[in-house]
Motif scaffolding. Structure first.
Motif, PDB file in Angstrom:
ATOM      1  N   GLN A 107       0.820  -1.212   0.000  1.00  0.00           N
ATOM      2  CA  GLN A 107       0.000   0.000   0.000  1.00  0.00           C
ATOM      3  C   GLN A 107       0.855   1.265   0.000  1.00  0.00           C
ATOM      4  OE1 GLN A 107      -3.594  -0.518   2.813  1.00  0.00           O
ATOM      5  NE2 GLN A 107      -2.398  -2.367   3.153  1.00  0.00           N
ATOM      6  N   THR A 108       1.953   1.240   0.748  1.00  0.00           N
ATOM      7  CA  THR A 108       2.866   2.382   0.749  1.00  0.00           C
ATOM      8  C   THR A 108       3.498   2.560  -0.622  1.00  0.00           C
ATOM      9  OG1 THR A 108       3.361   1.952   3.083  1.00  0.00           O
ATOM     10  CG2 THR A 108       4.853   3.433   1.909  1.00  0.00           C
ATOM     11  N   LEU A 109       3.790   1.456  -1.268  1.00  0.00           N
ATOM     12  CA  LEU A 109       4.325   1.487  -2.634  1.00  0.00           C
ATOM     13  C   LEU A 109       3.336   2.176  -3.576  1.00  0.00           C
ATOM     14  CD1 LEU A 109       6.892   0.332  -4.099  1.00  0.00           C
ATOM     15  CD2 LEU A 109       5.475  -1.606  -4.750  1.00  0.00           C
ATOM     16  N   THR A 110       2.063   1.867  -3.416  1.00  0.00           N
ATOM     17  CA  THR A 110       1.022   2.492  -4.228  1.00  0.00           C
ATOM     18  C   THR A 110       0.957   3.991  -3.980  1.00  0.00           C
ATOM     19  OG1 THR A 110      -0.286   0.451  -4.160  1.00  0.00           O
ATOM     20  CG2 THR A 110      -1.443   2.465  -4.778  1.00  0.00           C
ATOM     21  N   ILE A 111       1.057   4.383  -2.702  1.00  0.00           N
ATOM     22  CA  ILE A 111       1.018   5.810  -2.360  1.00  0.00           C
ATOM     23  C   ILE A 111       2.222   6.538  -2.970  1.00  0.00           C
ATOM     24  CG2 ILE A 111       1.191   7.465  -0.452  1.00  0.00           C
ATOM     25  CD1 ILE A 111      -0.390   5.412   1.239  1.00  0.00           C
ATOM     26  N   GLY A 112       3.393   5.903  -2.901  1.00  0.00           N
ATOM     27  CA  GLY A 112       4.582   6.514  -3.494  1.00  0.00           C
ATOM     28  C   GLY A 112       4.413   6.729  -4.984  1.00  0.00           C
ATOM     29  N   PHE A 113       3.839   5.734  -5.675  1.00  0.00           N
ATOM     30  CA  PHE A 113       3.594   5.876  -7.113  1.00  0.00           C
ATOM     31  C   PHE A 113       2.593   7.006  -7.380  1.00  0.00           C
ATOM     32  CE2 PHE A 113       0.935   4.921 -10.814  1.00  0.00           C
ATOM     33  CZ  PHE A 113       1.892   4.912 -11.813  1.00  0.00           C
ATOM     34  N   LEU A 114       1.535   7.079  -6.571  1.00  0.00           N
ATOM     35  CA  LEU A 114       0.517   8.118  -6.773  1.00  0.00           C
ATOM     36  C   LEU A 114       1.087   9.518  -6.552  1.00  0.00           C
ATOM     37  CD1 LEU A 114      -2.629   6.503  -5.105  1.00  0.00           C
ATOM     38  CD2 LEU A 114      -2.293   7.015  -7.530  1.00  0.00           C
ATOM     39  N   ILE A 115       1.987   9.654  -5.577  1.00  0.00           N
ATOM     40  CA  ILE A 115       2.604  10.972  -5.348  1.00  0.00           C
ATOM     41  C   ILE A 115       3.326  11.439  -6.599  1.00  0.00           C
ATOM     42  CG2 ILE A 115       4.429  12.186  -4.075  1.00  0.00           C
ATOM     43  CD1 ILE A 115       3.687  10.544  -1.626  1.00  0.00           C
ATOM     44  N   GLN A 116       4.075  10.527  -7.232  1.00  0.00           N
ATOM     45  CA  GLN A 116       4.778  10.870  -8.463  1.00  0.00           C
ATOM     46  C   GLN A 116       3.805  11.096  -9.613  1.00  0.00           C
ATOM     47  OE1 GLN A 116       8.019  11.500  -8.897  1.00  0.00           O
ATOM     48  NE2 GLN A 116       8.392  11.160  -6.717  1.00  0.00           N
ATOM     49  N   HIS A 117       2.836  10.198  -9.763  1.00  0.00           N
ATOM     50  CA  HIS A 117       1.878  10.277 -10.873  1.00  0.00           C
ATOM     51  C   HIS A 117       1.038  11.551 -10.800  1.00  0.00           C
ATOM     52  CE1 HIS A 117      -1.111   9.168 -13.827  1.00  0.00           C
ATOM     53  NE2 HIS A 117      -2.066   9.222 -12.907  1.00  0.00           N
ATOM     54  N   LEU A 118       0.493  11.844  -9.616  1.00  0.00           N
ATOM     55  CA  LEU A 118      -0.341  13.032  -9.464  1.00  0.00           C
ATOM     56  C   LEU A 118       0.478  14.315  -9.537  1.00  0.00           C
ATOM     57  CD1 LEU A 118      -2.705  11.773  -6.594  1.00  0.00           C
ATOM     58  CD2 LEU A 118      -3.227  11.970  -9.035  1.00  0.00           C
ATOM     59  N   GLY A 119       1.773  14.189  -9.311  1.00  0.00           N
ATOM     60  CA  GLY A 119       2.658  15.348  -9.434  1.00  0.00           C
ATOM     61  C   GLY A 119       3.184  15.538 -10.848  1.00  0.00           C
ATOM     62  N   GLY A 120       2.710  14.712 -11.787  1.00  0.00           N
ATOM     63  CA  GLY A 120       3.103  14.860 -13.188  1.00  0.00           C
ATOM     64  C   GLY A 120       4.370  14.124 -13.559  1.00  0.00           C
ATOM     65  N   SER A 121       4.825  13.199 -12.708  1.00  0.00           N
ATOM     66  CA  SER A 121       6.059  12.451 -12.989  1.00  0.00           C
ATOM     67  C   SER A 121       5.773  10.946 -12.997  1.00  0.00           C
ATOM     68  CB  SER A 121       7.135  12.779 -11.953  1.00  0.00           C
ATOM     69  OG  SER A 121       7.414  14.151 -11.906  1.00  0.00           O
ATOM     70  N   THR A 122       4.900  10.531 -13.895  1.00  0.00           N
ATOM     71  CA  THR A 122       4.509   9.122 -13.956  1.00  0.00           C
ATOM     72  C   THR A 122       5.697   8.211 -14.254  1.00  0.00           C
ATOM     73  OG1 THR A 122       2.322   9.799 -14.748  1.00  0.00           O
ATOM     74  CG2 THR A 122       2.921   7.482 -15.035  1.00  0.00           C
ATOM     75  N   ALA A 123       6.594   8.659 -15.121  1.00  0.00           N
ATOM     76  CA  ALA A 123       7.776   7.854 -15.457  1.00  0.00           C
ATOM     77  C   ALA A 123       8.627   7.595 -14.216  1.00  0.00           C
ATOM     78  CB  ALA A 123       8.608   8.558 -16.525  1.00  0.00           C
ATOM     79  N   MET A 124       8.766   8.604 -13.367  1.00  0.00           N
ATOM     80  CA  MET A 124       9.502   8.430 -12.113  1.00  0.00           C
ATOM     81  C   MET A 124       8.782   7.458 -11.185  1.00  0.00           C
ATOM     82  SD  MET A 124      12.397   9.928 -11.971  1.00  0.00           S
ATOM     83  CE  MET A 124      12.645   9.884 -10.204  1.00  0.00           C
ATOM     84  N   GLY A 125       7.459   7.455 -11.271  1.00  0.00           N
ATOM     85  CA  GLY A 125       6.682   6.524 -10.473  1.00  0.00           C
ATOM     86  C   GLY A 125       6.968   5.086 -10.853  1.00  0.00           C
ATOM     87  N   PHE A 126       7.027   4.802 -12.160  1.00  0.00           N
ATOM     88  CA  PHE A 126       7.334   3.446 -12.620  1.00  0.00           C
ATOM     89  C   PHE A 126       8.787   3.074 -12.298  1.00  0.00           C
ATOM     90  CE2 PHE A 126       3.613   4.042 -15.471  1.00  0.00           C
ATOM     91  CZ  PHE A 126       2.909   2.910 -15.088  1.00  0.00           C
ATOM     92  N   LEU A 127       9.680   4.057 -12.352  1.00  0.00           N
ATOM     93  CA  LEU A 127      11.076   3.811 -11.976  1.00  0.00           C
ATOM     94  C   LEU A 127      11.166   3.450 -10.496  1.00  0.00           C
ATOM     95  CD1 LEU A 127      14.047   3.861 -12.893  1.00  0.00           C
ATOM     96  CD2 LEU A 127      14.103   6.289 -12.245  1.00  0.00           C
ATOM     97  N   PHE A 128      10.371   4.115  -9.688  1.00  0.00           N
ATOM     98  CA  PHE A 128      10.299   3.835  -8.255  1.00  0.00           C
ATOM     99  C   PHE A 128       9.837   2.398  -8.011  1.00  0.00           C
ATOM    100  CE2 PHE A 128       7.124   3.972  -4.669  1.00  0.00           C
ATOM    101  CZ  PHE A 128       8.038   3.852  -3.638  1.00  0.00           C
ATOM    102  N   LEU A 129       8.806   1.956  -8.732  1.00  0.00           N
ATOM    103  CA  LEU A 129       8.297   0.588  -8.587  1.00  0.00           C
ATOM    104  C   LEU A 129       9.349  -0.442  -8.994  1.00  0.00           C
ATOM    105  CD1 LEU A 129       4.660   0.914 -10.031  1.00  0.00           C
ATOM    106  CD2 LEU A 129       5.360   0.908  -7.634  1.00  0.00           C
ATOM    107  N   GLY A 130       9.978  -0.213 -10.151  1.00  0.00           N
ATOM    108  CA  GLY A 130      10.989  -1.144 -10.636  1.00  0.00           C
ATOM    109  C   GLY A 130      12.189  -1.238  -9.716  1.00  0.00           C
ATOM    110  N   GLY A 131      12.624  -0.093  -9.215  1.00  0.00           N
ATOM    111  CA  GLY A 131      13.770  -0.073  -8.310  1.00  0.00           C
ATOM    112  C   GLY A 131      13.481  -0.806  -7.013  1.00  0.00           C
TER     113      GLY A 131
END
Length: 252
Positions: A107-131
């Motif tokens: 769930q925290t992983l999801t929140i981290g992705f949403l912070i990036q996605h909603l902030g306009g950095s979706t690519a960074m969100g996917f990089l966060f998940l992969g890392g």
């Protein structure tokens, strides 16, 4: 009775306690009662953890904004959760003593992705998940020595403290708690308090106990801020009722 033994031993109760409760009907055996209470609390925490951060996720999605949430704090929280899970698995601790970490981590992983996605950095969100998943796979592999895993768990204490201080500082500077969910923060605080007891009863691991004590104190700080800033609103964003009143005035 043998069928019940297969279900309860050894995952829920040790064989000695099963015999005391179900064969000797000694329901007042203090050591077994303490262990049973610990197991009940542990599984209760795990059950609650499945949904503990869903209110936060729903609040972010509905608002379409992650204002007030610190991505740095999320990164440190992920580090702490990962360290606890890897440490618990490698030491063979019962699932009832750490199972909620798995669900909190996802769930925290999801929140981290949403912070990036909603902030306009979706690519960074996917990089966060992969890392993250790459780091997790390496941590659980045999190539990582036990000393390094213990060091990961030891870093949980400063990681938890720093992550909560970052969030607390963000709240203080903003003068409000933004999109933080009171339900999520409250449940995390209560869960960390209960984990102190289950850790003492089932693992007696001093490193784990210190982690949960520090986590409880830090979560308590965020709970205190939520109460203090309960009626505060983000600057320039009046409450919905005030917006409706303004619209009515314009119509009149």
């Amino acid at each position: 009775m043998e069928a019940a033994r297969g279900w309860l031993v050894p995952g829920v109760l040790p064989e000695l306690c099963f015999d005391e409760f179900f064969l000797k009907f000694n329901l007042l055996d203090v050591p077994c009662l303490k262990l049973a209470l610990s197991k009940a609390l542990g599984f209760g925490i795990i059950a609650g953890s499945v949904m503990v951060k869903l209110p936060q996720i729903v609040k972010l999605v509905r608002a379409g904004s992650a204002e007030g949430l610190s991505f740095k704090s999320i990164l440190l929280e992920m580090l702490a959760l990962t360290g606890t899970m890897v440490y618990s698995i490698t030491h063979g601790f019962p699932f009832s003593t750490w199972g909620e970490v798995l669900f909190l981590m996802l769930q925290t992983l999801t929140i981290g992705f949403l912070i990036q996605h909603l902030g306009g950095s979706t690519a960074m969100g996917f990089l966060f998940l992969g890392g993250f998943f790459s780091l997790l796979a390496i941590s659980l592999s045999p190539v990582v020595p036990m000393a390094m895993i213990t060091a990961m768990q030891a870093t949980n204490v400063p990681a938890i403290v720093i992550s909560r201080l970052i969030q607390a500082t963000t709240n203080y500077r903003n003068g409000h708690t933004g999109q933080l969910s009171a339900i999520t923060v409250g449940l995390l605080f209560l869960g960390s308090l209960a984990r102190i007891y289950t850790c003492v009863q089932e693992t007696n691991d001093s490193l784990m106990m210190v982690t949960y004590v520090v986590s409880s104190a830090c979560n308590g700080l965020i709970v205190a801020q939520l109460l203090y800033y309960w009626n505060a609103r983000p600057t320039g964003k009046p409450p919905q009722q005030h917006k409706q009143q303004q619209q009515k005035k314009k119509k009149n």
